[in-house]
Every structure is written in structure tokens, then in C-alpha cells.
Design a protein around this motif. Structure first.
Motif, PDB file in Angstrom:
ATOM      1  N   TRP A   1      -4.718   7.055 -16.568  1.00 29.23           N
ATOM      2  CA  TRP A   1      -3.496   6.420 -17.049  1.00 29.23           C
ATOM      3  C   TRP A   1      -2.300   6.917 -16.253  1.00 29.23           C
ATOM      4  O   TRP A   1      -2.245   8.079 -15.872  1.00 29.23           O
ATOM      5  CB  TRP A   1      -3.266   6.769 -18.525  1.00 29.23           C
ATOM      6  CG  TRP A   1      -4.285   6.188 -19.437  1.00 29.23           C
ATOM      7  CD1 TRP A   1      -5.491   6.739 -19.767  1.00 29.23           C
ATOM      8  CD2 TRP A   1      -4.206   4.953 -20.126  1.00 29.23           C
ATOM      9  NE1 TRP A   1      -6.149   5.911 -20.629  1.00 29.23           N
ATOM     10  CE2 TRP A   1      -5.390   4.806 -20.876  1.00 29.23           C
ATOM     11  CE3 TRP A   1      -3.245   3.942 -20.197  1.00 29.23           C
ATOM     12  CZ2 TRP A   1      -5.639   3.709 -21.681  1.00 29.23           C
ATOM     13  CZ3 TRP A   1      -3.487   2.841 -21.001  1.00 29.23           C
ATOM     14  CH2 TRP A   1      -4.677   2.729 -21.730  1.00 29.23           C
ATOM     15  N   GLY A   2      -1.330   6.030 -16.012  1.00 35.93           N
ATOM     16  CA  GLY A   2      -0.115   6.415 -15.320  1.00 35.93           C
ATOM     17  C   GLY A   2       0.894   5.284 -15.304  1.00 35.93           C
ATOM     18  O   GLY A   2       0.685   4.238 -15.921  1.00 35.93           O
TER      19      GLY A   2
ATOM     20  N   SER B   1       0.842  -1.198   0.000  1.00 35.27           N
ATOM     21  CA  SER B   1       0.000   0.000   0.000  1.00 35.27           C
ATOM     22  C   SER B   1       0.877   1.248   0.000  1.00 35.27           C
ATOM     23  O   SER B   1       2.019   1.224   0.455  1.00 35.27           O
ATOM     24  CB  SER B   1      -0.921   0.004   1.215  1.00 35.27           C
ATOM     25  OG  SER B   1      -1.895  -1.005   1.067  1.00 35.27           O
ATOM     26  N   GLY B   2       0.337   2.337  -0.526  1.00 36.66           N
ATOM     27  CA  GLY B   2       1.077   3.593  -0.593  1.00 36.66           C
ATOM     28  C   GLY B   2       1.995   3.688  -1.800  1.00 36.66           C
ATOM     29  O   GLY B   2       2.890   4.532  -1.850  1.00 36.66           O
ATOM     30  N   LEU B   3       1.775   2.833  -2.808  1.00 39.58           N
ATOM     31  CA  LEU B   3       2.611   2.805  -4.003  1.00 39.58           C
ATOM     32  C   LEU B   3       2.334   4.033  -4.868  1.00 39.58           C
ATOM     33  O   LEU B   3       1.187   4.355  -5.153  1.00 39.58           O
ATOM     34  CB  LEU B   3       2.309   1.528  -4.795  1.00 39.58           C
ATOM     35  CG  LEU B   3       3.078   1.296  -6.084  1.00 39.58           C
ATOM     36  CD1 LEU B   3       4.578   1.201  -5.814  1.00 39.58           C
ATOM     37  CD2 LEU B   3       2.580   0.023  -6.753  1.00 39.58           C
ATOM     38  N   ASN B   4       3.391   4.736  -5.276  1.00 36.44           N
ATOM     39  CA  ASN B   4       3.233   5.923  -6.111  1.00 36.44           C
ATOM     40  C   ASN B   4       2.734   5.562  -7.505  1.00 36.44           C
ATOM     41  O   ASN B   4       3.237   4.638  -8.143  1.00 36.44           O
ATOM     42  CB  ASN B   4       4.558   6.678  -6.237  1.00 36.44           C
ATOM     43  CG  ASN B   4       4.848   7.508  -5.022  1.00 36.44           C
ATOM     44  OD1 ASN B   4       4.023   8.295  -4.595  1.00 36.44           O
ATOM     45  ND2 ASN B   4       6.034   7.342  -4.464  1.00 36.44           N
ATOM     46  N   PHE B   5       1.744   6.311  -7.966  1.00 39.19           N
ATOM     47  CA  PHE B   5       1.190   6.213  -9.313  1.00 39.19           C
ATOM     48  C   PHE B   5       1.696   7.460 -10.024  1.00 39.19           C
ATOM     49  O   PHE B   5       1.315   8.574  -9.676  1.00 39.19           O
ATOM     50  CB  PHE B   5      -0.344   6.186  -9.209  1.00 39.19           C
ATOM     51  CG  PHE B   5      -1.067   5.994 -10.500  1.00 39.19           C
ATOM     52  CD1 PHE B   5      -0.831   4.882 -11.289  1.00 39.19           C
ATOM     53  CD2 PHE B   5      -2.022   6.908 -10.913  1.00 39.19           C
ATOM     54  CE1 PHE B   5      -1.530   4.693 -12.469  1.00 39.19           C
ATOM     55  CE2 PHE B   5      -2.723   6.729 -12.090  1.00 39.19           C
ATOM     56  CZ  PHE B   5      -2.478   5.619 -12.869  1.00 39.19           C
ATOM     57  N   ARG B   6       2.603   7.303 -10.994  1.00 38.09           N
ATOM     58  CA  ARG B   6       3.369   8.434 -11.523  1.00 38.09           C
ATOM     59  C   ARG B   6       2.977   8.855 -12.938  1.00 38.09           C
ATOM     60  O   ARG B   6       2.382   8.095 -13.682  1.00 38.09           O
ATOM     61  CB  ARG B   6       4.849   8.096 -11.481  1.00 38.09           C
ATOM     62  CG  ARG B   6       5.356   7.875 -10.064  1.00 38.09           C
ATOM     63  CD  ARG B   6       6.862   7.690 -10.032  1.00 38.09           C
ATOM     64  NE  ARG B   6       7.344   7.486  -8.686  1.00 38.09           N
ATOM     65  CZ  ARG B   6       7.643   8.459  -7.834  1.00 38.09           C
ATOM     66  NH1 ARG B   6       7.506   9.717  -8.179  1.00 38.09           N
ATOM     67  NH2 ARG B   6       8.078   8.177  -6.622  1.00 38.09           N
ATOM     68  N   ARG B   7       3.382  10.089 -13.279  1.00 33.70           N
ATOM     69  CA  ARG B   7       3.117  10.659 -14.604  1.00 33.70           C
ATOM     70  C   ARG B   7       4.055  10.112 -15.681  1.00 33.70           C
ATOM     71  O   ARG B   7       3.767  10.209 -16.862  1.00 33.70           O
ATOM     72  CB  ARG B   7       3.242  12.179 -14.558  1.00 33.70           C
ATOM     73  CG  ARG B   7       2.201  12.824 -13.692  1.00 33.70           C
ATOM     74  CD  ARG B   7       2.215  14.327 -13.824  1.00 33.70           C
ATOM     75  NE  ARG B   7       1.351  14.931 -12.829  1.00 33.70           N
ATOM     76  CZ  ARG B   7       0.034  15.012 -12.916  1.00 33.70           C
ATOM     77  NH1 ARG B   7      -0.577  14.523 -13.963  1.00 33.70           N
ATOM     78  NH2 ARG B   7      -0.677  15.570 -11.958  1.00 33.70           N
TER      79      ARG B   7
END
Length: 123
Positions: free
Chosen positions: A108-109, A52-58
Motif C-alpha cells: 500500500w502507498g 516511468s520513475g514515479l515515486n510511490f510514497r508513504r
């Protein structure tokens, strides 16, 4: 660890072009792969974070800003991945259902493949 079911982006694009030429079906929009994609998935894996807390990036890599955070149980569909410098590959994904943290379905990411597990397939 890299996920299974990979095929080169060029082969996928040639296959897609052949299908479109045979079917000659008009489409409402033209799909465009992000330039960072190195390979497309042959079968679209449905993935879920292992933490949990995983970054979803651009973009692929920790140098890109975070759109939000993903948690265990969130689901996304991977379309392609980038083989960036460093130990991790990065998957370009579409959120399948609005996440627990509020990231909307269809967003999307990019997510580090290291923290994902395959929970099914589409396509």
C-alpha cells in the motif's frame, strides 16, 4: 485532473455498515481507512502510471518518503484519495502485481493522481 467515480467517505462507510449488518458475516480483519483519505472511490479504478520513475510514497504529498518507483505498465488499485494543498490529489493504492522495480504485490502507498490513468475497474 481528478478521476471519476468518487463518492464521499462517509457515504461509503454507511453503505458498508449497512451491508455488514444485513449479511452479518464475520470478517477476518477490520478495514481501516488511512486518516489522510478524504473520499473513497465508488468503483475501484485500476490505474497505471503515465510516466516511468514515479515515486510511490508513504503518505500523500511530496513531503513523504518514497517507498520505491513505479513505471509505465505497472498496475495498482485505488481505494481512496486525499485532497492535499496544492494542485494534485493523491491516491491511496494497493499494488496489483509485483512492479518492474520490485515493489511487491499487495503493498500500500500513495501516488500523485496527476501521473495516473485509469485502465479498468474492480468492484
Amino acid at each position: 485532473m481528478p478521476l471519476p467515480y468518487r463518492r464521499g467517505l462517509a457515504a461509503t462507510m454507511v453503505t458498508a455498515a449497512a451491508v455488514l449488518a444485513v449479511n452479518a458475516m464475520p470478517t477476518a480483519y477490520a478495514w481501516s481507512w488511512p486518516s489522510a483519505c478524504d473520499y473513497a472511490y465508488n468503483y475501484l479504478p485500476v490505474e497505471s502510471p503515465t510516466t516511468s520513475g514515479l515515486n510511490f510514497r508513504r503518505g500523500p504529498g511530496t513531503g513523504h518518503s518514497s517507498i520505491g518507483h513505479l513505471n509505465k505498465g505497472d498496475r495498482m488499485v485505488a481505494y481512496c484519495f486525499a485532497d492535499v494543498s496544492g494542485p494534485d490529489d493523491w491516491d491511496y493504492v494497493r499494488i496489483d502485481k509485483t512492479t518492474k522495480s520490485g515493489i511487491r504485490a499487495g503493498t500500500w502507498g500513495w501516488v500523485s493522481e496527476r501521473y495516473l490513468k485509469v485502465v479498468g475497474h474492480r468492484g
